[in-house]
Design an enzyme around this catalytic site. Structure first.
Site, short mmCIF file in Angstrom:
data_model
loop_
_atom_site.label_atom_id
_atom_site.label_comp_id
_atom_site.label_asym_id
_atom_site.label_seq_id
_atom_site.Cartn_x
_atom_site.Cartn_y
_atom_site.Cartn_z
N GLU A 221 0.85 -1.19 0.00
CA GLU A 221 0.00 0.00 0.00
C GLU A 221 0.88 1.24 0.00
O GLU A 221 1.79 1.37 0.83
CB GLU A 221 -0.93 0.00 1.21
N TYR B 198 -27.73 8.39 0.19
CA TYR B 198 -28.08 7.21 0.99
C TYR B 198 -27.45 7.32 2.37
O TYR B 198 -26.44 7.99 2.56
CB TYR B 198 -27.70 5.90 0.29
N ASP C 73 -10.45 -2.08 -10.44
CA ASP C 73 -10.35 -0.93 -11.34
C ASP C 73 -9.10 -0.97 -12.20
O ASP C 73 -9.08 -0.40 -13.29
CB ASP C 73 -10.37 0.37 -10.54
N ARG D 45 -16.80 3.72 3.37
CA ARG D 45 -15.60 3.02 2.91
C ARG D 45 -14.61 2.79 4.05
O ARG D 45 -13.96 1.73 4.12
CB ARG D 45 -14.91 3.82 1.80
#
Length: 381
Positions: A33, A208, A288, A106
């Site tokens: 990461e 939402y 992605d 997230r």
């Protein structure tokens, strides 16, 4: 082949889900990461039943559902007067699909994935940005190298790993978006209990709830030229948003008014064209990096989760890494490419000039396309 070492470039939703799935199959996994800490930025994410089946398979679905919100219904509304064009039931997802439909922050999802990957023995490295790959060796910004037997590029739409497949950069889709998280008050209560969208010519507004319905996730979409900055933390101007959505329904104006100045962001939506292959030898793309898509069906994260589970299953059932990656691609490429193209087309349908129904006469969404029926835990590999 269960002892093949897997290096995953990218510690987002797709990369961490793949790490968990591979660890469960006995693969040693290292996740690289680039950020200094595993802290997912951004706002909300939708996990439809096809995504949640992947997490049921990995044993963490209920923890995710409890951290999120399961809506009972959604509605699609007219941009100018707010009238309801269509109502979509969601409260029966567990009974009808065998998996919940979840809205979640997230950061909350990411925290569960990080903890699970660590608990199951994954090696998670931060400040480990990858600048290049040579075969299955990742070269880090500080000059270190990380070697493995298999390398998975799960490093997003701007993927470094994808450069081995094509040199093209992501393309600007012609859409920009503003996002914000706002605390729910009396003025927003009805919008929270009725999540959904307002649709209009060249524009769309999504809302939402998250975190026990105490926070409302807002995303405003518009076609816009001349602004192509891509990033999750680019400050936005309230005046820009008010001008873009001038004349829209009172509910939309209430949402805009609820956003505190300095607490919302704007970004250009970039995407990728389908690749003919995601696999080169022992290197493969996921999420992605493989099929970067627009967010107009809420299936981007779901596709990455599906990729992750199928990847682990294919590798575990194969004699060699090359065979496993070929089987992964064969099982996933057609579906992911179809969704990638449908999401782009859906943006045109739902922001069309039909001032009555905006393409709803021939609605093509997750339900009508049958996307929820897919099961990444059982699909043939």
């Amino acid at each position: 082949m269960s002892k093949a070492r897997v290096t995953i470039v990218g510690g987002g939703i797709g990369g961490l889900t793949a790490a968990i799935a591979l660890l469960d199959r006995g693969f040693p996994v290292t996740v690289l990461e680039s950020a200094p800490a595993f802290a997912e930025v951004g706002a909300g994410v939708t996990l439809a039943p096809n995504a949640m089946r992947g997490y049921i398979h990995l044993g963490i679905a209920e923890a995710i559902a409890q951290a999120g919100v399961e809506p009972t219904r959604q509605r699609i509304q007219h941009w100018a007067d707010g009238r309801v064009l269509r109502t979509v039931e969601r409260g029966d997802m567990r009974a009808r699909q065998g998996a919940p439909y979840v809205y979640i922050h997230r950061a909350d999802l990411h925290a569960i994935l990080v903890a699970t990957a660590q608990q199951r023995g994954g090696r998670l490295l931060t400040s480990a940005g990858v600048t290049a790959v040579e075969g299955t060796t990742a070269i880090l910004q500080d000059g270190r190298t990380v070697e493995g037997d298999i390398l998975i590029g799960a490093d997003g739409v701007k993927s470094v790993v994808r450069r081995a497949f094509e040199e093209k950069a992501p393309h600007f889709t012609g859409h920009v978006a503003w996002r914000a998280l706002v605390p729910v008050d009396e003025a927003l209560a009805d919008l929270t209990s009725w999540p959904g969208i307002h649709i209009g010519p060249q524009r769309m507004v999504l809302r939402y709830p998250m975190r026990q319905s105490k926070i409302l996730n807002l995303v405003f979409f518009a076609r816009q030229t001349g602004w192509t900055q891509d990033g999750w933390t680019i400050p936005a101007s309230r005046a820009d948003l008010q001008e873009t959505f001038a004349g829209w329904a009172p509910e939309v104006q209430t949402m805009i008014a609820s956003i505190r100045e300095g607490e919302f962001y704007k970004w250009a939506i970039n995407a990728r064209q389908p690749l003919p292959t995601w696999v080169q030898g022992r290197v493969a793309l996921l999420g992605d990096a493989a099929h970067g898509m627009t967010p107009f069906l809420g299936q981007g994260a779901a596709c990455a989760i599906e990729d992750a589970v199928v990847l682990a299953r294919a590798l575990a059932d194969s004699a060699t890494p090359e065979e496993g990656l070929r089987r992964y691609e064969a099982a996933r490429h057609e579906r992911a490419t179809f969704i990638q193209l449908e999401l782009n087309a859906n943006a045109d349908r739902m922001q069309a000039e039909d001032t009555d129904l905006f393409g709803l006469r021939a609605m093509r969404n997750e339900d009508t396309l049958g996307l929820f029926d897919y099961d990444c835990a059982t699909v043939p590999v």
